[in-house]
Motif scaffolding. Sequence first.
Motif, PDB file in Angstrom:
ATOM      1  N   ARG A  48       0.807  -1.206   0.000  1.00 52.01           N
ATOM      2  CA  ARG A  48       0.000   0.000   0.000  1.00 52.01           C
ATOM      3  C   ARG A  48       0.849   1.270   0.000  1.00 52.01           C
ATOM      4  O   ARG A  48       0.344   2.354  -0.304  1.00 52.01           O
ATOM      5  N   CYS A  53       0.443   1.453  -6.363  1.00 55.66           N
ATOM      6  CA  CYS A  53      -0.805   1.090  -5.685  1.00 55.66           C
ATOM      7  C   CYS A  53      -1.773   2.268  -5.700  1.00 55.66           C
ATOM      8  O   CYS A  53      -2.959   2.108  -6.015  1.00 55.66           O
ATOM      9  N   ASP A  54      -1.267   3.455  -5.378  1.00 57.77           N
ATOM     10  CA  ASP A  54      -2.112   4.655  -5.405  1.00 57.77           C
ATOM     11  C   ASP A  54      -2.684   4.889  -6.790  1.00 57.77           C
ATOM     12  O   ASP A  54      -3.862   5.241  -6.944  1.00 57.77           O
ATOM     13  N   ARG A  57      -5.474   2.427  -7.664  1.00 54.07           N
ATOM     14  CA  ARG A  57      -6.709   2.767  -6.947  1.00 54.07           C
ATOM     15  C   ARG A  57      -7.402   3.955  -7.606  1.00 54.07           C
ATOM     16  O   ARG A  57      -8.638   4.019  -7.642  1.00 54.07           O
ATOM     17  N   GLU A  58      -6.621   4.895  -8.121  1.00 52.70           N
ATOM     18  CA  GLU A  58      -7.211   6.075  -8.742  1.00 52.70           C
ATOM     19  C   GLU A  58      -7.728   5.793 -10.149  1.00 52.70           C
ATOM     20  O   GLU A  58      -8.808   6.256 -10.526  1.00 52.70           O
ATOM     21  N   GLY A  60      -8.239   2.663 -11.588  1.00 56.72           N
ATOM     22  CA  GLY A  60      -9.118   1.507 -11.674  1.00 56.72           C
ATOM     23  C   GLY A  60      -8.675   0.453 -12.657  1.00 56.72           C
ATOM     24  O   GLY A  60      -9.436  -0.472 -12.963  1.00 56.72           O
ATOM     25  N   GLU A 121     -11.375  -4.238  -4.335  1.00 57.79           N
ATOM     26  CA  GLU A 121     -10.108  -4.167  -3.618  1.00 57.79           C
ATOM     27  C   GLU A 121     -10.331  -4.549  -2.161  1.00 57.79           C
ATOM     28  O   GLU A 121     -11.357  -4.228  -1.568  1.00 57.79           O
ATOM     29  N   ASP A 123      -8.485  -4.682   1.660  1.00 57.36           N
ATOM     30  CA  ASP A 123      -7.412  -4.169   2.500  1.00 57.36           C
ATOM     31  C   ASP A 123      -6.814  -5.317   3.305  1.00 57.36           C
ATOM     32  O   ASP A 123      -7.484  -5.914   4.143  1.00 57.36           O
ATOM     33  N   ILE A 128      -2.694  -4.016  -0.557  1.00 56.78           N
ATOM     34  CA  ILE A 128      -4.056  -3.966  -1.105  1.00 56.78           C
ATOM     35  C   ILE A 128      -4.169  -5.074  -2.134  1.00 56.78           C
ATOM     36  O   ILE A 128      -3.320  -5.194  -3.026  1.00 56.78           O
ATOM     37  N   PHE A 130      -6.123  -6.465  -5.223  1.00 59.06           N
ATOM     38  CA  PHE A 130      -7.047  -6.076  -6.280  1.00 59.06           C
ATOM     39  C   PHE A 130      -7.576  -7.325  -6.983  1.00 59.06           C
ATOM     40  O   PHE A 130      -6.789  -8.184  -7.387  1.00 59.06           O
TER      41      PHE A 130
END
Length: 207
Positions: A48, A53-54, A57-58, A60, A121, A123, A128, A130
């Motif tokens: 994470r 990873c960021d 997540r942003e 997709g 996703e 935690d 993370i 996916f």
Amino acid sequence: MNKKAMYALSYGLFVVTARVGQKDNGCITNTVAQVTTQPNRITLAVNRTNYTCDMIRESGCFTVSVIAENAEFGLFKRFGFQSGRDTDKFAGYDAVRRAENGALIVTEGTNAWISAKVEQEIDLGSHILFVAEVTDMDTLTETPSATYTYYQNSIKPKPEKKEKTAEGKTVWRCKICGYEYVGEELPEDFICPLCKHPASDFEKVTA
């Protein structure tokens, strides 16, 4: 409990890439697996703290380039030993082409690629997970995929053996990337600043 039993598990190696706006980034992982065929889904676990990873997540979505046995160590240094937060990992690197989902495909030292769209996703604390649907994929070469064991034995350079520094201090070396920590004892909660692996992946260097 013998923690070395975990090393008996077989892992592939991958460059996972993502794109947000005009920014591309990628990181090395060994945590991609197919989990269903109808529909075709894969899972990917990413630390994470990783910039990739960021970005996943942003955005997709992400693309996985499967590392092959002909990969050179420079590929691992570029995508595994530095952070995309302060370095453009693709600067001056042209062995790529862009997938339809926008993420870059690494075409050198790889044998296939898979693009996926995140469906869920989870935690896991440090990582993370996916769960993603495969949206596109293709093969590049017939070169066998590199396993983690193959990387350790055939790609990663063998470090110089040394037990202590010139000042007489003990050296602990990360078995993943080769980073060296100097100190008589390695803290139990130590995290490698390069590859983000824990203290359990360090060994005292012996002559």
